[in-house]
Design a protein around this motif. Structure first.
Motif, PDB file in Angstrom:
ATOM      1  N   LEU A  86       0.845  -1.194   0.000  1.00 20.14           N
ATOM      2  CA  LEU A  86       0.000   0.000   0.000  1.00 20.14           C
ATOM      3  C   LEU A  86       0.879   1.242   0.000  1.00 20.14           C
ATOM      4  O   LEU A  86       1.856   1.320   0.749  1.00 20.14           O
ATOM      5  N   LEU A  87       0.520   2.196  -0.832  1.00 19.97           N
ATOM      6  CA  LEU A  87       1.269   3.448  -0.913  1.00 19.97           C
ATOM      7  C   LEU A  87       0.662   4.489   0.014  1.00 19.97           C
ATOM      8  O   LEU A  87      -0.556   4.522   0.212  1.00 19.97           O
ATOM      9  N   THR A  88       1.490   5.354   0.544  1.00 20.07           N
ATOM     10  CA  THR A  88       1.007   6.473   1.346  1.00 20.07           C
ATOM     11  C   THR A  88       0.522   7.570   0.402  1.00 20.07           C
ATOM     12  O   THR A  88       0.813   7.565  -0.794  1.00 20.07           O
ATOM     13  N   GLU A  89      -0.211   8.521   0.954  1.00 23.38           N
ATOM     14  CA  GLU A  89      -0.675   9.648   0.142  1.00 23.38           C
ATOM     15  C   GLU A  89       0.505  10.429  -0.433  1.00 23.38           C
ATOM     16  O   GLU A  89       0.460  10.868  -1.579  1.00 23.38           O
ATOM     17  N   LYS A  90       1.574  10.597   0.348  1.00 23.64           N
ATOM     18  CA  LYS A  90       2.757  11.311  -0.151  1.00 23.64           C
ATOM     19  C   LYS A  90       3.398  10.568  -1.316  1.00 23.64           C
ATOM     20  O   LYS A  90       3.848  11.177  -2.278  1.00 23.64           O
ATOM     21  N   GLU A  91       3.445   9.248  -1.233  1.00 22.40           N
ATOM     22  CA  GLU A  91       4.005   8.456  -2.329  1.00 22.40           C
ATOM     23  C   GLU A  91       3.134   8.577  -3.580  1.00 22.40           C
ATOM     24  O   GLU A  91       3.646   8.716  -4.688  1.00 22.40           O
ATOM     25  N   LEU A  92       1.804   8.549  -3.385  1.00 25.15           N
ATOM     26  CA  LEU A  92       0.897   8.736  -4.521  1.00 25.15           C
ATOM     27  C   LEU A  92       1.083  10.117  -5.140  1.00 25.15           C
ATOM     28  O   LEU A  92       1.071  10.250  -6.366  1.00 25.15           O
ATOM     29  N   ASP A  93       1.241  11.133  -4.303  1.00 27.39           N
ATOM     30  CA  ASP A  93       1.502  12.487  -4.806  1.00 27.39           C
ATOM     31  C   ASP A  93       2.726  12.493  -5.715  1.00 27.39           C
ATOM     32  O   ASP A  93       2.699  13.044  -6.819  1.00 27.39           O
ATOM     33  N   ALA A  94       3.800  11.870  -5.247  1.00 26.70           N
ATOM     34  CA  ALA A  94       5.067  11.882  -5.980  1.00 26.70           C
ATOM     35  C   ALA A  94       5.013  11.038  -7.257  1.00 26.70           C
ATOM     36  O   ALA A  94       5.545  11.441  -8.292  1.00 26.70           O
ATOM     37  N   LEU A  95       4.379   9.883  -7.182  1.00 26.13           N
ATOM     38  CA  LEU A  95       4.355   8.982  -8.336  1.00 26.13           C
ATOM     39  C   LEU A  95       3.394   9.428  -9.423  1.00 26.13           C
ATOM     40  O   LEU A  95       3.645   9.201 -10.597  1.00 26.13           O
ATOM     41  N   THR A  96       2.281  10.042  -9.039  1.00 23.70           N
ATOM     42  CA  THR A  96       1.243  10.349 -10.019  1.00 23.70           C
ATOM     43  C   THR A  96       1.094  11.840 -10.314  1.00 23.70           C
ATOM     44  O   THR A  96       0.384  12.204 -11.249  1.00 23.70           O
ATOM     45  N   LEU A  97       1.732  12.684  -9.519  1.00 26.90           N
ATOM     46  CA  LEU A  97       1.622  14.135  -9.658  1.00 26.90           C
ATOM     47  C   LEU A  97       0.163  14.591  -9.618  1.00 26.90           C
ATOM     48  O   LEU A  97      -0.236  15.507 -10.327  1.00 26.90           O
TER      49      LEU A  97
END
Length: 80
Positions: free
Chosen positions: A17-28
């Motif tokens: 599971l990805l964190t919200e910060k990781e999703l922010d970085a990976l998907t912009l």
């Protein structure tokens, strides 16, 4: 997020599971954009595991892969 940790994310297990910060970085994308796209059916559903919920790395990789394929197909159609 440091560059090293982003590299770690990209090489990690697809079921994580990805964190919200990781999703922010990976998907912009912002959290609000992801919520809106999820409601529209344009974003993978959240996965619940042990009291946590979110998207897995595998879901996001698939999403990105599909978006790239769609963009390439559109570019090919436009060029023809």
């Amino acid at each position: 997020m440091k560059a090293d940790s982003l590299s770690d994310i990209l090489l990690s297990d697809d079921s994580r599971l990805l964190t919200e910060k990781e999703l922010d970085a990976l998907t912009l994308t912002s959290r609000a954009t992801r919520w809106r796209r999820r409601r529209e059916g344009r974003w993978p559903p959240r996965v619940s595991v042990g009291g946590r919920s979110g998207n897995t790395l595998g879901q996001i990789r698939s999403l990105i892969r599909k978006r790239v394929e769609d963009a390439e197909a559109l570019a090919t159609q436009t060029a023809a």
